[in-house]
Motif scaffolding. Sequence first.
Motif, PDB file in Angstrom:
ATOM      1  N   VAL A  38       0.836  -1.197   0.000  1.00 10.25           N
ATOM      2  CA  VAL A  38       0.000   0.000   0.000  1.00 10.25           C
ATOM      3  C   VAL A  38       0.871   1.247   0.000  1.00 10.25           C
ATOM      4  O   VAL A  38       0.601   2.216  -0.717  1.00 10.25           O
ATOM      5  CB  VAL A  38      -0.955   0.002   1.218  1.00 10.25           C
ATOM      6  CG1 VAL A  38      -1.676   1.342   1.334  1.00 10.25           C
ATOM      7  CG2 VAL A  38      -1.962  -1.142   1.100  1.00 10.25           C
ATOM      8  N   ARG A  39       1.937   1.237   0.779  1.00 11.23           N
ATOM      9  CA  ARG A  39       2.833   2.388   0.831  1.00 11.23           C
ATOM     10  C   ARG A  39       3.486   2.633  -0.532  1.00 11.23           C
ATOM     11  O   ARG A  39       3.626   3.774  -0.972  1.00 11.23           O
ATOM     12  CB  ARG A  39       3.900   2.176   1.904  1.00 11.23           C
ATOM     13  CG  ARG A  39       4.810   3.395   2.089  1.00 11.23           C
ATOM     14  CD  ARG A  39       5.645   3.294   3.350  1.00 11.23           C
ATOM     15  NE  ARG A  39       6.566   2.167   3.331  1.00 11.23           N
ATOM     16  CZ  ARG A  39       6.472   1.098   4.107  1.00 11.23           C
ATOM     17  NH1 ARG A  39       5.472   1.004   4.972  1.00 11.23           N
ATOM     18  NH2 ARG A  39       7.345   0.119   4.033  1.00 11.23           N
ATOM     19  N   SER A  40       3.862   1.562  -1.209  1.00 13.73           N
ATOM     20  CA  SER A  40       4.470   1.692  -2.532  1.00 13.73           C
ATOM     21  C   SER A  40       3.496   2.320  -3.523  1.00 13.73           C
ATOM     22  O   SER A  40       3.877   3.220  -4.294  1.00 13.73           O
ATOM     23  CB  SER A  40       4.916   0.316  -3.037  1.00 13.73           C
ATOM     24  OG  SER A  40       5.413   0.400  -4.357  1.00 13.73           O
ATOM     25  N   LEU A  41       2.230   1.883  -3.521  1.00 15.03           N
ATOM     26  CA  LEU A  41       1.233   2.446  -4.429  1.00 15.03           C
ATOM     27  C   LEU A  41       0.965   3.907  -4.080  1.00 15.03           C
ATOM     28  O   LEU A  41       0.833   4.768  -4.977  1.00 15.03           O
ATOM     29  CB  LEU A  41      -0.067   1.634  -4.349  1.00 15.03           C
ATOM     30  CG  LEU A  41      -1.226   2.125  -5.224  1.00 15.03           C
ATOM     31  CD1 LEU A  41      -0.821   2.180  -6.695  1.00 15.03           C
ATOM     32  CD2 LEU A  41      -2.460   1.238  -5.039  1.00 15.03           C
ATOM     33  N   PHE A  42       0.898   4.216  -2.800  1.00 12.38           N
ATOM     34  CA  PHE A  42       0.709   5.593  -2.330  1.00 12.38           C
ATOM     35  C   PHE A  42       1.812   6.493  -2.892  1.00 12.38           C
ATOM     36  O   PHE A  42       1.547   7.584  -3.421  1.00 12.38           O
ATOM     37  CB  PHE A  42       0.733   5.584  -0.799  1.00 12.38           C
ATOM     38  CG  PHE A  42       0.338   6.886  -0.155  1.00 12.38           C
ATOM     39  CD1 PHE A  42      -0.520   7.784  -0.776  1.00 12.38           C
ATOM     40  CD2 PHE A  42       0.811   7.214   1.113  1.00 12.38           C
ATOM     41  CE1 PHE A  42      -0.896   8.980  -0.165  1.00 12.38           C
ATOM     42  CE2 PHE A  42       0.450   8.395   1.733  1.00 12.38           C
ATOM     43  CZ  PHE A  42      -0.404   9.280   1.093  1.00 12.38           C
ATOM     44  N   MET A  43       3.053   6.027  -2.814  1.00 14.15           N
ATOM     45  CA  MET A  43       4.184   6.797  -3.315  1.00 14.15           C
ATOM     46  C   MET A  43       4.127   6.948  -4.831  1.00 14.15           C
ATOM     47  O   MET A  43       4.451   8.014  -5.376  1.00 14.15           O
ATOM     48  CB  MET A  43       5.494   6.125  -2.908  1.00 14.15           C
ATOM     49  CG  MET A  43       5.696   5.995  -1.407  1.00 14.15           C
ATOM     50  SD  MET A  43       6.094   7.562  -0.610  1.00 14.15           S
ATOM     51  CE  MET A  43       7.823   7.700  -1.019  1.00 14.15           C
ATOM     52  N   GLU A  44       3.716   5.890  -5.532  1.00  6.33           N
ATOM     53  CA  GLU A  44       3.645   5.945  -6.993  1.00  6.33           C
ATOM     54  C   GLU A  44       2.570   6.928  -7.459  1.00  6.33           C
ATOM     55  O   GLU A  44       2.756   7.653  -8.446  1.00  6.33           O
ATOM     56  CB  GLU A  44       3.353   4.550  -7.558  1.00  6.33           C
ATOM     57  CG  GLU A  44       4.543   3.611  -7.544  1.00  6.33           C
ATOM     58  CD  GLU A  44       5.604   4.033  -8.544  1.00  6.33           C
ATOM     59  OE1 GLU A  44       5.452   3.738  -9.732  1.00  6.33           O
ATOM     60  OE2 GLU A  44       6.593   4.681  -8.127  1.00  6.33           O
ATOM     61  N   GLN A  45       1.433   6.950  -6.758  1.00  9.97           N
ATOM     62  CA  GLN A  45       0.381   7.901  -7.120  1.00  9.97           C
ATOM     63  C   GLN A  45       0.878   9.334  -6.984  1.00  9.97           C
ATOM     64  O   GLN A  45       0.550  10.195  -7.796  1.00  9.97           O
ATOM     65  CB  GLN A  45      -0.855   7.669  -6.245  1.00  9.97           C
ATOM     66  CG  GLN A  45      -1.602   6.391  -6.558  1.00  9.97           C
ATOM     67  CD  GLN A  45      -2.802   6.181  -5.645  1.00  9.97           C
ATOM     68  OE1 GLN A  45      -2.890   6.766  -4.573  1.00  9.97           O
ATOM     69  NE2 GLN A  45      -3.720   5.339  -6.067  1.00  9.97           N
ATOM     70  N   ILE A  46       1.691   9.580  -5.979  1.00  5.46           N
ATOM     71  CA  ILE A  46       2.246  10.921  -5.777  1.00  5.46           C
ATOM     72  C   ILE A  46       3.338  11.216  -6.809  1.00  5.46           C
ATOM     73  O   ILE A  46       3.403  12.305  -7.383  1.00  5.46           O
ATOM     74  CB  ILE A  46       2.778  11.058  -4.336  1.00  5.46           C
ATOM     75  CG1 ILE A  46       1.602  11.078  -3.354  1.00  5.46           C
ATOM     76  CG2 ILE A  46       3.646  12.304  -4.177  1.00  5.46           C
ATOM     77  CD1 ILE A  46       1.988  11.001  -1.899  1.00  5.46           C
TER      78      ILE A  46
ATOM     79  N   GLY B   5      10.044  16.289  -2.644  1.00  5.59           N
ATOM     80  CA  GLY B   5      11.196  15.430  -2.862  1.00  5.59           C
ATOM     81  C   GLY B   5      10.858  14.199  -3.674  1.00  5.59           C
ATOM     82  O   GLY B   5      11.678  13.714  -4.470  1.00  5.59           O
ATOM     83  N   VAL B   6       9.639  13.665  -3.508  1.00  7.08           N
ATOM     84  CA  VAL B   6       9.203  12.494  -4.266  1.00  7.08           C
ATOM     85  C   VAL B   6       8.822  12.882  -5.696  1.00  7.08           C
ATOM     86  O   VAL B   6       9.104  12.155  -6.646  1.00  7.08           O
ATOM     87  CB  VAL B   6       8.000  11.815  -3.567  1.00  7.08           C
ATOM     88  CG1 VAL B   6       7.424  10.684  -4.429  1.00  7.08           C
ATOM     89  CG2 VAL B   6       8.426  11.278  -2.214  1.00  7.08           C
TER      90      VAL B   6
END
Length: 300
Positions: free
Chosen positions: A138-146, A174-175
């Motif tokens: 879930v954290r990985s998908l959250f980061m990818e959406q951003i 930064g992301v």
Amino acid sequence: MKDVFLFSGFLGSGKTSMLTHVLKQFKEKGLKPAVIMNELGKLPFDSQALDEDIPLKEMLEGCICCSGAEKTEAQIQSLLADNEFDVLIIETTGAAHPVEALDAVYSPLFAESLNIKGIVTVADSKRWLERAALTPQVRSLFMEQIRHAHLLLANKMDLLTEAEQAKVVFEMQGVNPNAFILQTTNGKVPINLLENLQATAPSSNKEVQSAKIGKNLHLSSRLIELHQSYTQEEFEEWVRSLPSSVYRIKGYVAIEGIRNPFVFQYAYGLVQWIPEYINMPPKIVMIGENIQEIEVIGDK
């Protein structure tokens, strides 16, 4: 040419609040919006918030990407054929990866009719600060959406202190250093920010058409017309030469000695050829990061 916006973000981030607010602004401006709404459940709860005069297509059970891409294409074709509208908003499920969602809504069948302005991602700022508690997937998908957003809403800022607000913006920047980050409450975004999402993937080849998306072209789509036929081996050799920043290719490719172009699909290093029984115009859509300078097969 219809402007298209892709709304992305996790469940509970504020996408529907943003959608309602944006639709009201478009209507006040005299523009007629249409909506494709994607939901993971079987009941269209969110769609009940929309006015009856707004053309609406619902994609239930989370099928806007992956195996449901064909259904999404059919819904868009239906909207284009049966409804008068000026702007199309596609709200994805919170579980949709931005690249997959973009792939589902950008088809060579109607690429020339749509001007994809960009991906607008709503991020829950409080969840961002607590992201370490999320599962790795879930954290990985959250980061990818951003990371793939062209406009990023750091939402629910009213729940944070000033120091936390600054921390959220700094870390998100930064992301994704390319996106404009707007601090919001209740997903309220002025539509001029959406309308200013505009860029063209430039190309030195005059025969390549540019698909318009996003502000800085970190994730972009490119519509390419193919003016000759190839063997499958020639075309696949070109595909293998492409950088890893090319995520998707799909469309129709004319094959030497075959009457109708084949359907061609590429994703994650895998290619697929499917016979087509209608003589479709040979053109492909390429989706990836910084793809405007990639040399297309047949270029000299």
